[in-house]
Motif scaffolding. Structure first.
Motif, mmCIF file in Angstrom:
data_model
loop_
_atom_site.group_PDB
_atom_site.id
_atom_site.type_symbol
_atom_site.label_atom_id
_atom_site.label_comp_id
_atom_site.label_asym_id
_atom_site.label_seq_id
_atom_site.Cartn_x
_atom_site.Cartn_y
_atom_site.Cartn_z
ATOM 1 N N TYR A 170 37.945 37.548 36.985
ATOM 2 C CA TYR A 170 37.757 37.524 38.432
ATOM 3 C C TYR A 170 38.899 38.293 39.089
ATOM 4 C CZ TYR A 170 34.653 33.438 37.685
ATOM 5 O OH TYR A 170 33.650 32.582 37.271
ATOM 6 N N GLY A 191 35.716 29.057 29.160
ATOM 7 C CA GLY A 191 34.938 27.835 29.164
ATOM 8 C C GLY A 191 34.043 27.779 27.950
ATOM 9 N N LEU A 192 33.334 26.691 27.866
ATOM 10 C CA LEU A 192 32.441 26.485 26.735
ATOM 11 C C LEU A 192 31.009 26.541 27.242
ATOM 12 C CD1 LEU A 192 32.679 25.846 23.741
ATOM 13 C CD2 LEU A 192 32.567 23.430 24.312
ATOM 14 N N GLY A 195 45.890 29.846 39.732
ATOM 15 C CA GLY A 195 44.465 30.053 39.563
ATOM 16 C C GLY A 195 43.695 28.827 40.011
ATOM 17 N N PRO A 196 42.415 28.995 40.308
ATOM 18 C CA PRO A 196 41.603 27.831 40.681
ATOM 19 C C PRO A 196 41.582 26.789 39.563
ATOM 20 C CG PRO A 196 40.455 29.867 41.215
ATOM 21 C CD PRO A 196 41.645 30.245 40.385
ATOM 22 N N PHE A 232 35.734 34.911 31.437
ATOM 23 C CA PHE A 232 35.413 35.535 32.724
ATOM 24 C C PHE A 232 36.639 36.279 33.244
ATOM 25 C CE2 PHE A 232 31.625 32.872 33.370
ATOM 26 C CZ PHE A 232 31.916 31.773 32.584
ATOM 27 N N LEU A 254 37.669 35.709 46.028
ATOM 28 C CA LEU A 254 37.498 35.698 44.573
ATOM 29 C C LEU A 254 36.125 36.240 44.219
ATOM 30 C CD1 LEU A 254 39.064 32.243 43.821
ATOM 31 C CD2 LEU A 254 39.488 34.252 42.404
ATOM 32 N N TYR A 291 36.191 23.141 43.151
ATOM 33 C CA TYR A 291 37.411 23.673 42.560
ATOM 34 C C TYR A 291 38.443 23.774 43.688
ATOM 35 C CZ TYR A 291 35.342 25.054 38.079
ATOM 36 O OH TYR A 291 34.755 25.033 36.835
ATOM 37 N N ASN A 330 27.170 27.876 31.157
ATOM 38 C CA ASN A 330 28.426 28.215 31.814
ATOM 39 C C ASN A 330 28.365 29.629 32.382
ATOM 40 O OD1 ASN A 330 31.003 28.005 32.777
ATOM 41 N ND2 ASN A 330 31.828 27.171 30.883
ATOM 42 N N GLN A 384 40.940 38.668 42.948
ATOM 43 C CA GLN A 384 41.116 38.050 44.260
ATOM 44 C C GLN A 384 41.910 38.959 45.174
ATOM 45 O OE1 GLN A 384 43.232 34.241 44.432
ATOM 46 N NE2 GLN A 384 41.884 33.612 46.097
ATOM 47 N N LEU A 434 33.655 38.006 40.859
ATOM 48 C CA LEU A 434 33.519 38.225 39.419
ATOM 49 C C LEU A 434 33.533 39.713 39.103
ATOM 50 C CD1 LEU A 434 32.753 36.893 36.599
ATOM 51 C CD2 LEU A 434 30.423 37.660 37.155
ATOM 52 N N PHE A 487 41.155 28.339 34.420
ATOM 53 C CA PHE A 487 41.723 29.601 34.859
ATOM 54 C C PHE A 487 43.157 29.772 34.376
ATOM 55 C CE2 PHE A 487 38.824 31.512 38.006
ATOM 56 C CZ PHE A 487 37.855 30.527 38.045
ATOM 57 N N GLY A 488 43.493 31.035 34.107
ATOM 58 C CA GLY A 488 44.869 31.376 33.840
ATOM 59 C C GLY A 488 45.648 31.528 35.137
ATOM 60 N N PRO A 489 46.946 31.836 35.020
ATOM 61 C CA PRO A 489 47.790 31.942 36.217
ATOM 62 C C PRO A 489 47.615 33.251 36.972
ATOM 63 C CG PRO A 489 49.068 32.383 34.255
ATOM 64 C CD PRO A 489 47.714 31.966 33.784
ATOM 65 N N PHE A 549 42.323 37.241 37.657
ATOM 66 C CA PHE A 549 42.304 35.968 36.936
ATOM 67 C C PHE A 549 41.344 36.049 35.753
ATOM 68 C CE2 PHE A 549 44.836 33.341 39.575
ATOM 69 C CZ PHE A 549 44.615 33.728 40.892
ATOM 70 N N ASP A 557 29.406 23.968 32.426
ATOM 71 C CA ASP A 557 30.684 23.375 32.045
ATOM 72 C C ASP A 557 31.830 23.918 32.900
ATOM 73 O OD1 ASP A 557 29.516 23.059 28.796
ATOM 74 O OD2 ASP A 557 30.452 21.422 29.903
ATOM 75 N N THR A 558 32.948 23.243 32.766
ATOM 76 C CA THR A 558 34.141 23.593 33.537
ATOM 77 C C THR A 558 34.693 24.937 33.100
ATOM 78 O OG1 THR A 558 34.664 21.258 33.743
ATOM 79 C CG2 THR A 558 36.472 22.803 34.082
ATOM 80 N N GLN A 559 35.255 25.666 34.042
ATOM 81 C CA GLN A 559 36.001 26.873 33.721
ATOM 82 C C GLN A 559 37.484 26.603 33.944
ATOM 83 O OE1 GLN A 559 34.432 30.429 35.607
ATOM 84 N NE2 GLN A 559 32.346 29.837 35.069
#
Lengths: 118, 111
Positions: free
Chosen positions: A35, A95-96, B43-44, A33, A43, B36, B96, A37, A45, A109-111, A91, A105-107
């Motif tokens: 995103y 995820g899977l 990041g979140p 993904f 935030l 989150y 997802n 901000q 998409l 995030f990068g920095p 950002f 499922d959980t996402q």
């Protein structure tokens, strides 16, 4: 400790220049993904991919933004030409997805890449 | 996606429990409740999620109302490192899919 990496972390450029942001998703994740901000919009998409195929890029200005996944380990977001209103933190998350249905499922995030367009 | 409503900001003393509320009166039967948080300049990150039953993990607890129209994220002992924006997000069971962020609750922790 697997994590999403993004480069560059900071980018300052002038209006009209091309900007390319890169993301390395967590190994084995099949969904990526992008995103953005900003203070005004929060935030939101821009685009997302599953198994490297774009599923939704309706959040991107089509005339100037493009997102690709050249391979499973790299996602890119390109802006050409850049404008001051593109200044934001971008950002990438991965995820899977085990299918088209099922528990979300959980996402991860990068920095982020902080982009400033002068 | 069904919407959520959260207070704009909350304040807590360090070492005290914090209860962060979220209203989601239009939640559907298949929506999961995800939380989150976003620490400053990061990041979140995922905190916790649930469907119907209360949930606990190492970060927090999630209490879900019986009618599922509201939920509460509980931090048992707030630390300065818990100062962040907390987002309550409803997610369907379509795998997802993208997260839809609202404005969240900005939690300040006072030493």
């Amino acid at each position: 400790d697997a994590r999403v990496t993004q480069t560059p972390r900071d980018k300052v450029t002038e209006m009209g220049q091309e900007v390319t942001m890169r993301c390395q998703p967590i190994l084995g994740h099949n969904t990526v993904f992008w995103y953005r901000q900003t203070m005004m919009q929060g935030l939101e998409l821009l685009a997302y991919f599953r198994n490297r195929a774009p599923l939704d890029d309706s959040g991107m200005p089509k005339d100037r933004f493009s997102a690709e996944m050249p391979d499973a380990t790299l996602a890119t977001l390109k802006i050409q030409p850049s404008e001051p209103r593109d200044s934001a933190v971008y950002f990438c998350a991965s995820g899977l997805a085990r299918g088209l249905a099922g528990r979300p499922d959980t996402q991860y995030f990068g920095p982020g890449t902080r982009l400033t367009v002068l | 996606d069904a919407k959520t409503t959260q207070p704009n900001s909350m304040e807590s003393n360090e070492e005290e429990p914090v209860h962060l509320p979220c209203n989601h009166s239009t939640i559907s039967g298949t929506d999961y409740i995800h939380w989150y948080r976003q620490l400053p300049s990061q990041g979140p990150e995922y905190v916790i999620h649930g469907l119907t039953s209360n949930v606990n993990n190492r970060m927090a607890s999630l209490a879900i109302a019986e009618d599922r129209k509201s939920s509460t994220l509980i931090l048992h002992r707030a630390t300065l490192r818990d100062a962040a924006v907390y987002y309550c997000i409803l997610r369907g069971n379509s795998g997802n899919t993208p997260l839809v962020f609202g404005k969240g609750t900005r939690l300040s922790v006072i030493a």
